[in-house]
Scaffold this motif. Structure first.
Motif, PDB file in Angstrom:
ATOM      1  N   ARG A 117      -8.826  -3.759  -1.892  1.00 59.26           N
ATOM      2  CA  ARG A 117     -10.164  -4.274  -2.223  1.00 59.26           C
ATOM      3  C   ARG A 117     -10.809  -3.440  -3.328  1.00 59.26           C
ATOM      4  O   ARG A 117     -11.463  -3.970  -4.221  1.00 59.26           O
ATOM      5  CB  ARG A 117     -11.063  -4.268  -0.971  1.00 59.26           C
ATOM      6  CG  ARG A 117     -10.730  -5.357   0.046  1.00 59.26           C
ATOM      7  CD  ARG A 117     -11.873  -5.507   1.039  1.00 59.26           C
ATOM      8  NE  ARG A 117     -12.090  -4.255   1.785  1.00 59.26           N
ATOM      9  CZ  ARG A 117     -11.484  -3.937   2.923  1.00 59.26           C
ATOM     10  NH1 ARG A 117     -10.590  -4.760   3.454  1.00 59.26           N
ATOM     11  NH2 ARG A 117     -11.771  -2.803   3.541  1.00 59.26           N
ATOM     12  N   ASP A 118     -10.637  -2.126  -3.272  1.00 56.05           N
ATOM     13  CA  ASP A 118     -11.232  -1.246  -4.278  1.00 56.05           C
ATOM     14  C   ASP A 118     -10.685  -1.520  -5.664  1.00 56.05           C
ATOM     15  O   ASP A 118     -11.367  -1.269  -6.666  1.00 56.05           O
ATOM     16  CB  ASP A 118     -10.964   0.221  -3.926  1.00 56.05           C
ATOM     17  CG  ASP A 118     -11.739   0.666  -2.692  1.00 56.05           C
ATOM     18  OD1 ASP A 118     -12.696  -0.037  -2.304  1.00 56.05           O
ATOM     19  OD2 ASP A 118     -11.378   1.714  -2.124  1.00 56.05           O
ATOM     20  N   GLN A 119      -9.450  -2.012  -5.753  1.00 60.39           N
ATOM     21  CA  GLN A 119      -8.803  -2.225  -7.049  1.00 60.39           C
ATOM     22  C   GLN A 119      -8.556  -3.708  -7.316  1.00 60.39           C
ATOM     23  O   GLN A 119      -7.592  -4.079  -7.993  1.00 60.39           O
ATOM     24  CB  GLN A 119      -7.486  -1.434  -7.104  1.00 60.39           C
ATOM     25  CG  GLN A 119      -7.724   0.076  -7.017  1.00 60.39           C
ATOM     26  CD  GLN A 119      -6.447   0.889  -6.915  1.00 60.39           C
ATOM     27  OE1 GLN A 119      -6.504   2.109  -6.836  1.00 60.39           O
ATOM     28  NE2 GLN A 119      -5.284   0.245  -6.888  1.00 60.39           N
ATOM     29  N   ALA A 120      -9.452  -4.553  -6.805  1.00 57.79           N
ATOM     30  CA  ALA A 120      -9.381  -6.003  -7.047  1.00 57.79           C
ATOM     31  C   ALA A 120      -8.039  -6.601  -6.646  1.00 57.79           C
ATOM     32  O   ALA A 120      -7.563  -7.560  -7.247  1.00 57.79           O
ATOM     33  CB  ALA A 120      -9.675  -6.312  -8.511  1.00 57.79           C
ATOM     34  N   GLY A 121      -7.403  -6.018  -5.611  1.00 58.01           N
ATOM     35  CA  GLY A 121      -6.146  -6.570  -5.093  1.00 58.01           C
ATOM     36  C   GLY A 121      -4.905  -6.126  -5.839  1.00 58.01           C
ATOM     37  O   GLY A 121      -3.824  -6.661  -5.586  1.00 58.01           O
ATOM     38  N   THR A 166      -1.537  -8.339  -5.141  1.00 61.71           N
ATOM     39  CA  THR A 166      -1.237  -8.754  -3.762  1.00 61.71           C
ATOM     40  C   THR A 166      -1.776 -10.151  -3.477  1.00 61.71           C
ATOM     41  O   THR A 166      -2.298 -10.433  -2.404  1.00 61.71           O
ATOM     42  CB  THR A 166      -1.824  -7.737  -2.770  1.00 61.71           C
ATOM     43  OG1 THR A 166      -3.240  -7.605  -3.021  1.00 61.71           O
ATOM     44  CG2 THR A 166      -1.162  -6.381  -2.934  1.00 61.71           C
ATOM     45  N   ASP A 186     -12.188  -8.791 -13.377  1.00 61.81           N
ATOM     46  CA  ASP A 186     -12.069  -7.468 -12.774  1.00 61.81           C
ATOM     47  C   ASP A 186     -10.604  -7.108 -12.545  1.00 61.81           C
ATOM     48  O   ASP A 186     -10.188  -5.965 -12.767  1.00 61.81           O
ATOM     49  CB  ASP A 186     -12.844  -7.418 -11.448  1.00 61.81           C
ATOM     50  CG  ASP A 186     -13.733  -6.190 -11.367  1.00 61.81           C
ATOM     51  OD1 ASP A 186     -14.053  -5.625 -12.433  1.00 61.81           O
ATOM     52  OD2 ASP A 186     -14.083  -5.790 -10.241  1.00 61.81           O
ATOM     53  N   TRP A 229      -8.349  -3.916 -13.968  1.00 61.24           N
ATOM     54  CA  TRP A 229      -7.587  -3.008 -13.110  1.00 61.24           C
ATOM     55  C   TRP A 229      -6.107  -3.013 -13.489  1.00 61.24           C
ATOM     56  O   TRP A 229      -5.460  -1.962 -13.521  1.00 61.24           O
ATOM     57  CB  TRP A 229      -7.770  -3.391 -11.638  1.00 61.24           C
ATOM     58  CG  TRP A 229      -8.973  -2.738 -11.027  1.00 61.24           C
ATOM     59  CD1 TRP A 229     -10.139  -3.329 -10.652  1.00 61.24           C
ATOM     60  CD2 TRP A 229      -9.116  -1.350 -10.721  1.00 61.24           C
ATOM     61  NE1 TRP A 229     -11.014  -2.410 -10.144  1.00 61.24           N
ATOM     62  CE2 TRP A 229     -10.403  -1.175 -10.162  1.00 61.24           C
ATOM     63  CE3 TRP A 229      -8.292  -0.229 -10.867  1.00 61.24           C
ATOM     64  CZ2 TRP A 229     -10.876   0.061  -9.754  1.00 61.24           C
ATOM     65  CZ3 TRP A 229      -8.757   1.008 -10.461  1.00 61.24           C
ATOM     66  CH2 TRP A 229     -10.035   1.156  -9.911  1.00 61.24           C
ATOM     67  N   ASN A 234     -18.119   0.971 -11.035  1.00 57.56           N
ATOM     68  CA  ASN A 234     -17.437   0.142 -10.028  1.00 57.56           C
ATOM     69  C   ASN A 234     -15.965   0.535  -9.878  1.00 57.56           C
ATOM     70  O   ASN A 234     -15.090  -0.328  -9.733  1.00 57.56           O
ATOM     71  CB  ASN A 234     -17.548  -1.344 -10.386  1.00 57.56           C
ATOM     72  CG  ASN A 234     -18.989  -1.831 -10.417  1.00 57.56           C
ATOM     73  OD1 ASN A 234     -19.823  -1.359  -9.645  1.00 57.56           O
ATOM     74  ND2 ASN A 234     -19.288  -2.759 -11.296  1.00 57.56           N
TER      75      ASN A 234
END
Length: 283
Positions: free
Chosen positions: A1-5, A41, A49, A53, A117
């Motif tokens: 979640r922190d890395q947009a999946g 993932t 976003d 990433w 972010n």
């Protein structure tokens, strides 16, 4: 979640998802490989976003968003790009991904990088100076510097400090002049630029700061005035970027109308930057 999946293979392996698991998930279309280093993932398209990433994780430790990508993350509107721009230290060789532009730099300093972010990205000042240096036209260079100040993301002083640290870069003179423009010192600087332009093109030497009286008898000053053969006059007002602020623009229009209602001298208005980027058209 922190890395947009998105995760690099190293992180996946640390959390128990080794090469066999990754290969099986990608083969089943549940995950998606982004180059040879990063895995999404999920199987759908990458949104903004996720694209950022993917670019950073692929570029590796020490990389950061730069240029327009950094400015967009930091809140600049009207200057977005479909290409994600990432900066790495000189000599780094990350894999090239579609939709990602890698910039190598000897001046990629940690002091220019912050986190927004979770994303490492250049400061507004460093990103704006870089965009002004990299972009294809002088007009765009001046425009992005004006935009970051007008949208209150930074100040001319901070832009100037960053420019000094950058040393020799493309368009340094234009960038410095535009920053001075934004700082409110544009009048003296722009008059110098226009004076040099008049000399280069053999235009008559004008009167500076010509005095006019408005309808109420107040003294007003025009930047440049010529007396034409026969005694008629023509005036030029040189407007720095600050003149497009709504209140300033409103006052400028009323002032010009007040002067011309009393004195019929035509007043030509030109932007200060035009002497540098549209010289032939100005003449």
């Amino acid at each position: 979640r922190d890395q947009a999946g998105l995760l690099p293979l190293g992180q996946l392996n640390e959390h128990g998802a080794g090469p066999a698991i990754v290969k099986a998930q990608v083969a089943a279309d549940r995950w998606c490989a982004i180059g040879s280093v990063v895995v999404a993932t999920f199987a759908g398209p990458l949104l903004n976003d996720a694209k950022r990433w993917a670019a950073l994780l692929n570029a590796g430790l020490g990389s950061a968003l730069c240029g327009r990508s950094a400015l967009e993350v930091r809140g600049l509107t009207g200057w977005s790009s479909d290409t994600v721009q990432v900066i790495v230290n000189r000599g780094a060789t990350p894999e090239r991904l579609d939709g990602v532009r890698i910039h190598e730099s000897r001046r990629h300093r940690g002091s220019d990088v912050g986190v927004v972010n979770g994303l490492a990205c250049h400061s507004v000042e460093r990103a704006a100076v870089d965009v002004a240096s990299w972009c294809p036209s002088d007009r765009t260079a001046a425009g992005v510097l004006a935009a970051v100040v007008q949208q209150r993301l930074t100040s001319p002083i901070r832009l100037h400090e960053t420019l000094v640290r950058q040393g020799r870069i493309r368009r340094r003179r234009l960038i410095a002049d535009t920053i001075n423009d934004l700082a409110g010192g544009a009048q003296a600087l722009s008059e110098i630029d226009y004076g040099r332009l008049f000399e280069r093109w053999g235009l008559p030497r004008p009167t500076r700061q010509a005095i006019r009286l408005d309808q109420r008898g107040r003294r007003r000053y025009l930047d440049v005035e010529w007396t034409l053969p026969g005694g008629a006059k023509k005036a030029l007002e040189i407007d720095g970027i600050g003149h497009i602020e709504p209140n300033r623009w409103y006052a400028d229009l009323l002032r010009a109308a007040d002067i011309t209602a009393t004195d019929e001298t035509p007043i030509l208005r030109l932007p200060a930057a035009a002497a540098r980027v549209d010289e032939k058209l100005v003449v």
